[in-house]
Enzyme design. Structure first.
Site, PDB file in Angstrom:
ATOM      1  N   ASP A  50     -11.621  -4.691   3.044  1.00 29.42           N
ATOM      2  CA  ASP A  50     -10.691  -5.447   3.732  1.00 29.42           C
ATOM      3  C   ASP A  50     -11.639  -6.486   4.734  1.00 29.42           C
ATOM      4  OD1 ASP A  50      -8.851  -3.938   2.500  1.00 29.42           O
ATOM      5  OD2 ASP A  50      -8.306  -3.140   4.447  1.00 29.42           O
ATOM      6  N   HIS A 104      -9.406  -0.766   5.328  1.00 28.24           N
ATOM      7  CA  HIS A 104     -10.420  -0.218   4.361  1.00 28.24           C
ATOM      8  C   HIS A 104     -11.488  -1.026   4.382  1.00 28.24           C
ATOM      9  CE1 HIS A 104      -6.166  -0.181   2.281  1.00 28.24           C
ATOM     10  NE2 HIS A 104      -6.585   0.516   1.382  1.00 28.24           N
TER      11      HIS A 104
HETATM   12  C1  XUL Z   1      -1.279   2.094  -1.520  1.00 27.58           C
HETATM   13  C2  XUL Z   1      -1.463   2.359  -0.161  1.00 27.58           C
HETATM   14  C3  XUL Z   1      -2.533   2.028   0.563  1.00 27.58           C
HETATM   15  C4  XUL Z   1      -3.208   3.017   1.599  1.00 27.58           C
HETATM   16  C5  XUL Z   1      -4.452   2.868   2.024  1.00 27.58           C
HETATM   17  O1  XUL Z   1      -0.113   2.123  -2.143  1.00 27.58           O
HETATM   18  O2  XUL Z   1      -0.442   2.786   0.409  1.00 27.58           O
HETATM   19  O3  XUL Z   1      -2.754   0.996   0.923  1.00 27.58           O
HETATM   20  O4  XUL Z   1      -2.133   3.245   2.479  1.00 27.58           O
HETATM   21  O5  XUL Z   1      -5.305   3.016   0.860  1.00 27.58           O
END
Ligand code: XUL
Ligand code: CO
Length: 438
Positions: A103, A100
């Site tokens: 992150d 993300h």
């Molecule tokens: C949350 C989840 C996230 C997604 C990406 O449950 O799975 O980490 O994978 O935003």
């Protein structure tokens, strides 16, 4: 750069008899299984958020693991995380990573300042990728953590929030393209509702689709040729999330004409939260042509939330790889470990033990899935079970030749259905055990 995971060697395949905890017993990257190397079949990815950021905090306590990497100020911290990420991927022989935006770089008071930090860190990540040959599986924007997203991002009641989310996603897409990512994920962490008493569901869903359409158009305009993914999850953090499960997300994509650009990123623990098996979600995606990528983890069936554990259940990994092989394997997708060590497993070694466990569990799953396909009894059973559709009235039903009147005539002649075949579930479950453990 200094070594962050000191004393941990490069993890190598040593075979099933090895007692070395820092070795693979089943994952042999260059061994060919089902026509490709295990490395190509499994396409393992490291999740940046769990691995470099999550410190084990829960609702009742702060973190137990220290992921400050000896840094004192924000940019230094995120640079150190990047170096640590590449050291970890190198040591674990993991070829891909997923991130993300939030992150990989700090979030400052203004978007401009935050974006500047992202530019600097992604320059560094791009260099590290070039040196190491590691690749980006997918990128995404974290549009759920900051309080501004309390009512949603694309589905917020506040147009300023929609605009901010769009700006954040635009940047995340640009960074994904900059780093050569083959996928871009939408996980609607806050895209849902707590109560319908305050919610215009029709507008919220239209807006979510608008944001996705704008993202696709923009990403294509800057040269992104990879896949977009929806990652279904029924609840948590919201009481109800719009991308509930694969079927619901697919209906949404079709309604808004987004189904040509989007596939599914299916997560094991999200499937079970939706009261489905992991295999069910994978199969629904496969038969509808939207099998894309996988967030590999497992939940705890005694708990009602997303525990994001490293996957060790070999039945589940086997059925997952069976669906993956049936889907023709991964194209742009792969197996991203959206998984974190337990709060009590707080040492750096535990991260390595966890990835080794997950990678070995999926290596076993791949080996067993290949054996099940080569054994052929399961597939043969299913083919035989539907044989009545290959001739006579069944063939006429499939070809569209049989009308309601024809079927009535046929049924009247029969009087009643004479004898049905057994489903033989236990016999098939035992075949699975025989193939796996034989
Ligand atoms: C949350 C989840 C996230 C997604 C990406 O449950 O799975 O980490 O994978 O935003
Ligand atoms: Co996920």
């Amino acid at each position: 750069m200094s070594e962050f995971f000191k004393g941990i060697p490069k993890i190598k395949y040593e075979g099933p008899a090895s007692h070395n905890p820092m070795a693979f017993r089943f994952y042999n990257p260059d061994e060919v299984v089902a026509g490709k190397t295990m490395r190509e079949q499994l396409k393992f990815a490291m999740s940046y958020w769990h691995t470099l950021c999550a410190e084990g905090a829960d609702m009742f306590g702060r973190g137990t693991a220290d992921k400050s990497f000896g840094a004192s100020e924000p940019m230094d911290l995120y640079k150190k995380k990047a170096y640590a990420a590449f050291e970890l991927m190198e040591k674990l022989d993991i070829d891909y990573f997923c991130f993300h935006d939030r992150d990989i770089a700090p979030e400052y008071d203004t978007l401009a300042e935050t974006n500047k930090g992202l530019d600097e860190i992604t320059d560094l990540i791009a260099d590290l990728m070039k040196q190491s040959g590691k690749k980006l599986l997918w990128g995404t924007a974290n549009c759920f953590n900051n309080p501004r997203y309390m009512h949603g991002a694309g589905t917020s009641c506040d147009a300023d929030v929609f605009a901010f989310a769009a700006a954040q996603i635009k940047k995340a897409v640009e960074l994904t393209v900059k780093l050569g990512g083959r996928g871009y994920v939408f996980w609607g962490g806050r895209e849902g509702y707590e109560t319908l008493l305050n919610t215009d569901m029709a507008l919220e869903q239209d807006n979510m689709a608008r944001l996705m359409r704008m993202t696709v158009d923009y990403a294509r305009s800057i040269g992104f040729t990879g896949d977009f993914y929806i990652e279904p999850k029924p609840k948590e953090p919201m009481k109800h999330q719009y991308d509930f499960d694969v079927s619901t997300a697919l209906a949404f994509l079709r309604k808004y004409g987004l189904d040509k650009d989007f596939k599914m990123n299916i997560e094991a623990n999200h499937a079970t939260l939706a009261q489905h098996t992991f295999q069910h979600e994978l199969a629904v995606a496969r038969i509808n042509g939207v099998f894309g990528s996988i967030d590999a983890n497992q939940g705890d069936m005694l708990l009602g939330w997303d525990t994001d554990q490293f996957p060790t259940n070999v039945y589940d990994t086997t059925l997952c790889m069976l669906e993956t092989l049936r889907a023709g394997g991964f194209t742009n997708g792969g197996l991203n470990f959206d998984a974190k060590t337990r709060r009590g497993s707080y040492e750096f070694e535990d991260i390595f033990y966890s990835y080794i466990a997950g990678m070995d569990a999926f290596a076993l799953g791949l080996r067993y899935a290949d054996k099940l396909i080569r054994d052929g009894r399961l597939d043969q059973f299913v083919a035989d079970r539907y044989k009545s559709y290959r001739s006579g009235i069944g063939a006429d039903i499939l070809s569209g030749k049989a009308t309601m009147a024809d079927l009535e005539k046929y049924a009247l002649q029969m009087g009643d259905v004479k004898k049905l075949s057994s489903g033989r579930q236990e016999y098939l479950e035992n075949i699975m055990n025989a193939v796996m453990f034989g």
